[in-house]
Design a protein around this motif. Structure first.
Motif, PDB file in Angstrom:
ATOM      1  N   THR A  12       0.798  -1.220   0.000  1.00  0.00           N
ATOM      2  CA  THR A  12       0.000   0.000   0.000  1.00  0.00           C
ATOM      3  C   THR A  12       0.835   1.277   0.000  1.00  0.00           C
ATOM      4  N   THR A  13       2.168   1.149  -0.007  1.00  0.00           N
ATOM      5  CA  THR A  13       3.025   2.328   0.165  1.00  0.00           C
ATOM      6  C   THR A  13       2.845   3.351  -0.951  1.00  0.00           C
ATOM      7  N   ALA A  14       2.693   2.926  -2.182  1.00  0.00           N
ATOM      8  CA  ALA A  14       2.532   3.881  -3.286  1.00  0.00           C
ATOM      9  C   ALA A  14       1.292   4.739  -3.085  1.00  0.00           C
ATOM     10  N   TRP A  15       0.243   4.155  -2.523  1.00  0.00           N
ATOM     11  CA  TRP A  15      -0.978   4.930  -2.256  1.00  0.00           C
ATOM     12  C   TRP A  15      -0.752   5.904  -1.111  1.00  0.00           C
ATOM     13  N   VAL A  16      -0.015   5.479  -0.100  1.00  0.00           N
ATOM     14  CA  VAL A  16       0.304   6.389   1.011  1.00  0.00           C
ATOM     15  C   VAL A  16       1.103   7.580   0.486  1.00  0.00           C
ATOM     16  N   THR A  17       2.023   7.331  -0.432  1.00  0.00           N
ATOM     17  CA  THR A  17       2.811   8.404  -1.030  1.00  0.00           C
ATOM     18  C   THR A  17       1.914   9.440  -1.693  1.00  0.00           C
ATOM     19  N   SER A  18       0.911   8.978  -2.435  1.00  0.00           N
ATOM     20  CA  SER A  18      -0.007   9.909  -3.096  1.00  0.00           C
ATOM     21  C   SER A  18      -0.773  10.747  -2.088  1.00  0.00           C
ATOM     22  N   VAL A  19      -1.209  10.120  -1.011  1.00  0.00           N
ATOM     23  CA  VAL A  19      -1.944  10.848   0.031  1.00  0.00           C
ATOM     24  C   VAL A  19      -1.054  11.899   0.681  1.00  0.00           C
ATOM     25  N   LEU A  20       0.168  11.527   1.029  1.00  0.00           N
ATOM     26  CA  LEU A  20       1.087  12.458   1.681  1.00  0.00           C
ATOM     27  C   LEU A  20       1.431  13.640   0.773  1.00  0.00           C
ATOM     28  N   ALA A  21       1.666  13.376  -0.502  1.00  0.00           N
ATOM     29  CA  ALA A  21       2.031  14.447  -1.427  1.00  0.00           C
ATOM     30  C   ALA A  21       0.935  15.502  -1.508  1.00  0.00           C
ATOM     31  N   GLN A  22      -0.311  15.060  -1.490  1.00  0.00           N
ATOM     32  CA  GLN A  22      -1.430  16.008  -1.527  1.00  0.00           C
ATOM     33  C   GLN A  22      -1.585  16.731  -0.197  1.00  0.00           C
ATOM     34  N   ALA A  23      -1.437  16.007   0.903  1.00  0.00           N
ATOM     35  CA  ALA A  23      -1.628  16.612   2.224  1.00  0.00           C
ATOM     36  C   ALA A  23      -0.617  17.715   2.496  1.00  0.00           C
ATOM     37  N   CYS A  24       0.580  17.586   1.953  1.00  0.00           N
ATOM     38  CA  CYS A  24       1.608  18.607   2.179  1.00  0.00           C
ATOM     39  C   CYS A  24       1.309  19.916   1.447  1.00  0.00           C
ATOM     40  N   LEU A  25       0.286  19.924   0.613  1.00  0.00           N
ATOM     41  CA  LEU A  25      -0.116  21.153  -0.071  1.00  0.00           C
ATOM     42  C   LEU A  25      -1.119  21.960   0.744  1.00  0.00           C
ATOM     43  N   ARG A  26      -1.655  21.367   1.813  1.00  0.00           N
ATOM     44  CA  ARG A  26      -2.707  22.035   2.581  1.00  0.00           C
ATOM     45  C   ARG A  26      -2.129  22.735   3.813  1.00  0.00           C
ATOM     46  N   PRO A  27      -2.816  23.801   4.283  1.00  0.00           N
ATOM     47  CA  PRO A  27      -2.243  24.659   5.336  1.00  0.00           C
ATOM     48  C   PRO A  27      -2.601  24.230   6.750  1.00  0.00           C
ATOM     49  N   ASP A  28      -2.213  23.046   7.122  1.00  0.00           N
ATOM     50  CA  ASP A  28      -2.478  22.590   8.481  1.00  0.00           C
ATOM     51  C   ASP A  28      -1.385  21.622   8.880  1.00  0.00           C
ATOM     52  N   HIS A  29      -1.374  21.234  10.154  1.00  0.00           N
ATOM     53  CA  HIS A  29      -0.430  20.215  10.593  1.00  0.00           C
ATOM     54  C   HIS A  29      -0.753  18.913   9.864  1.00  0.00           C
ATOM     55  N   LEU A  30       0.274  18.146   9.566  1.00  0.00           N
ATOM     56  CA  LEU A  30       0.080  16.971   8.732  1.00  0.00           C
ATOM     57  C   LEU A  30      -0.901  15.988   9.357  1.00  0.00           C
TER      58      LEU A  30
ATOM     59  N   ALA B 296       7.148  23.272   2.650  1.00  0.00           N
ATOM     60  CA  ALA B 296       6.080  22.690   1.851  1.00  0.00           C
ATOM     61  C   ALA B 296       5.115  23.792   1.437  1.00  0.00           C
ATOM     62  N   PRO B 297       4.466  23.653   0.278  1.00  0.00           N
ATOM     63  CA  PRO B 297       3.564  24.721  -0.182  1.00  0.00           C
ATOM     64  C   PRO B 297       2.486  25.082   0.827  1.00  0.00           C
ATOM     65  N   GLY B 298       1.974  24.108   1.571  1.00  0.00           N
ATOM     66  CA  GLY B 298       0.909  24.404   2.510  1.00  0.00           C
ATOM     67  C   GLY B 298       1.350  25.149   3.745  1.00  0.00           C
ATOM     68  N   CYS B 299       2.639  25.154   4.023  1.00  0.00           N
ATOM     69  CA  CYS B 299       3.118  25.727   5.283  1.00  0.00           C
ATOM     70  C   CYS B 299       2.908  27.238   5.379  1.00  0.00           C
ATOM     71  N   ALA B 300       2.914  27.930   4.267  1.00  0.00           N
ATOM     72  CA  ALA B 300       2.843  29.393   4.292  1.00  0.00           C
ATOM     73  C   ALA B 300       1.594  29.906   4.989  1.00  0.00           C
ATOM     74  N   ASP B 301       0.491  29.181   4.881  1.00  0.00           N
ATOM     75  CA  ASP B 301      -0.774  29.640   5.464  1.00  0.00           C
ATOM     76  C   ASP B 301      -1.122  28.933   6.771  1.00  0.00           C
ATOM     77  N   CYS B 302      -0.192  28.187   7.317  1.00  0.00           N
ATOM     78  CA  CYS B 302      -0.449  27.470   8.569  1.00  0.00           C
ATOM     79  C   CYS B 302      -0.405  28.433   9.745  1.00  0.00           C
ATOM     80  N   GLU B 303      -1.224  28.172  10.745  1.00  0.00           N
ATOM     81  CA  GLU B 303      -1.264  29.026  11.932  1.00  0.00           C
ATOM     82  C   GLU B 303       0.057  29.053  12.696  1.00  0.00           C
ATOM     83  N   ASP B 304       0.865  28.005  12.528  1.00  0.00           N
ATOM     84  CA  ASP B 304       2.133  27.909  13.256  1.00  0.00           C
ATOM     85  C   ASP B 304       3.339  28.173  12.366  1.00  0.00           C
ATOM     86  N   HIS B 305       3.135  28.867  11.238  1.00  0.00           N
ATOM     87  CA  HIS B 305       4.258  29.098  10.337  1.00  0.00           C
ATOM     88  C   HIS B 305       5.397  29.831  11.036  1.00  0.00           C
TER      89      HIS B 305
END
Length: 205
Positions: free
Chosen positions: A116-134, A186-195
């Motif tokens: 299942t690792t390849a699928w986990v990779t896809s999930v992680l790559a997308q999650a790192c684009l969002r502005p919240d803790h992982l 990561a792209p999502g970090c800029a808008d995170c509350e803890d940047h």
């Protein structure tokens, strides 16, 4: 109208969809709860692209980990089928394609043998684009859950985090370093509350 579309769904809706998927999960697999949570949260948002899984990958996850989900008669499964059809027609966009490619190269280089690792990779790559803790992006209970996930799928990577950086920051820094480029967030970090915390004087955790 936009405020309604972008509002976070109630936690009870996410939990209900996650539990519906878990009712169809193959027994004993260590990743069923992770994927059920990711997919359940995305269903509640009415945005399956939020999983980071392409329509083909998502169909594979469901077939392998939740084999009865698409055939179930409960309303949650009808909702799943309807959203899957719409998602298959729309497809997965590729925002920040340069960053996600670098992160995928890193994770592929550090991956273990889990099917299942390849699928986990896809999930992680997308999650790192969002502005919240992982861990919150993934719908997990805390940093420890992310550590367990990464340890299971990328066993050589976790030990490198000797400064105990937050995982989204660590993954981004490692991806750029692996590519021979200067470290960047990561792209999502800029808008995170803890940047300011992560990239100021106290950028650990």
């Amino acid at each position: 109208m936009d405020a309604v579309l972008t509002a976070a769904p109630p936690a009870r809706d996410i939990d209900a969809l996650t539990c519906s998927l878990l009712e169809q999960a193959v027994p004993g697999h260590p990743d069923t709860r992770f994927f059920a949570t990711v997919i359940g949260k995305s269903l509640a948002h009415r945005d399956l692209a939020r999983t980071g899984l392409s329509p083909t990958e998502l169909a594979e996850v469901l077939a392998n980990l939740f084999p009865g989900a698409q055939a179930g008669s409960a309303p949650a499964y009808a909702n799943l089928r309807a959203q899957l059809l719409a998602y298959a027609a729309r497809g997965l966009a590729s925002p920040q394609a340069d960053f996600t490619r670098l992160l995928r190269v890193l994770l592929d280089a550090c991956s273990g043998q889990a099917s299942t690792t390849a699928w986990v990779t896809s999930v992680l790559a997308q999650a790192c684009l969002r502005p919240d803790h992982l861990w919150r992006d993934l719908g997990l209970n805390g940093r420890e859950d992310v550590t367990a996930l990464l340890t299971r799928h990328y066993p050589g990577l976790v030990a490198r985090n000797t400064q105990n950086l937050r995982w989204k920051k660590f993954l981004a820094y490692s991806a750029f370093e692996h590519a021979g480029q200067p470290a960047a967030a990561a792209p999502g970090c800029a808008d995170c509350e803890d940047h300011g915390f992560c990239y100021g004087d106290g950028g650990r955790r």
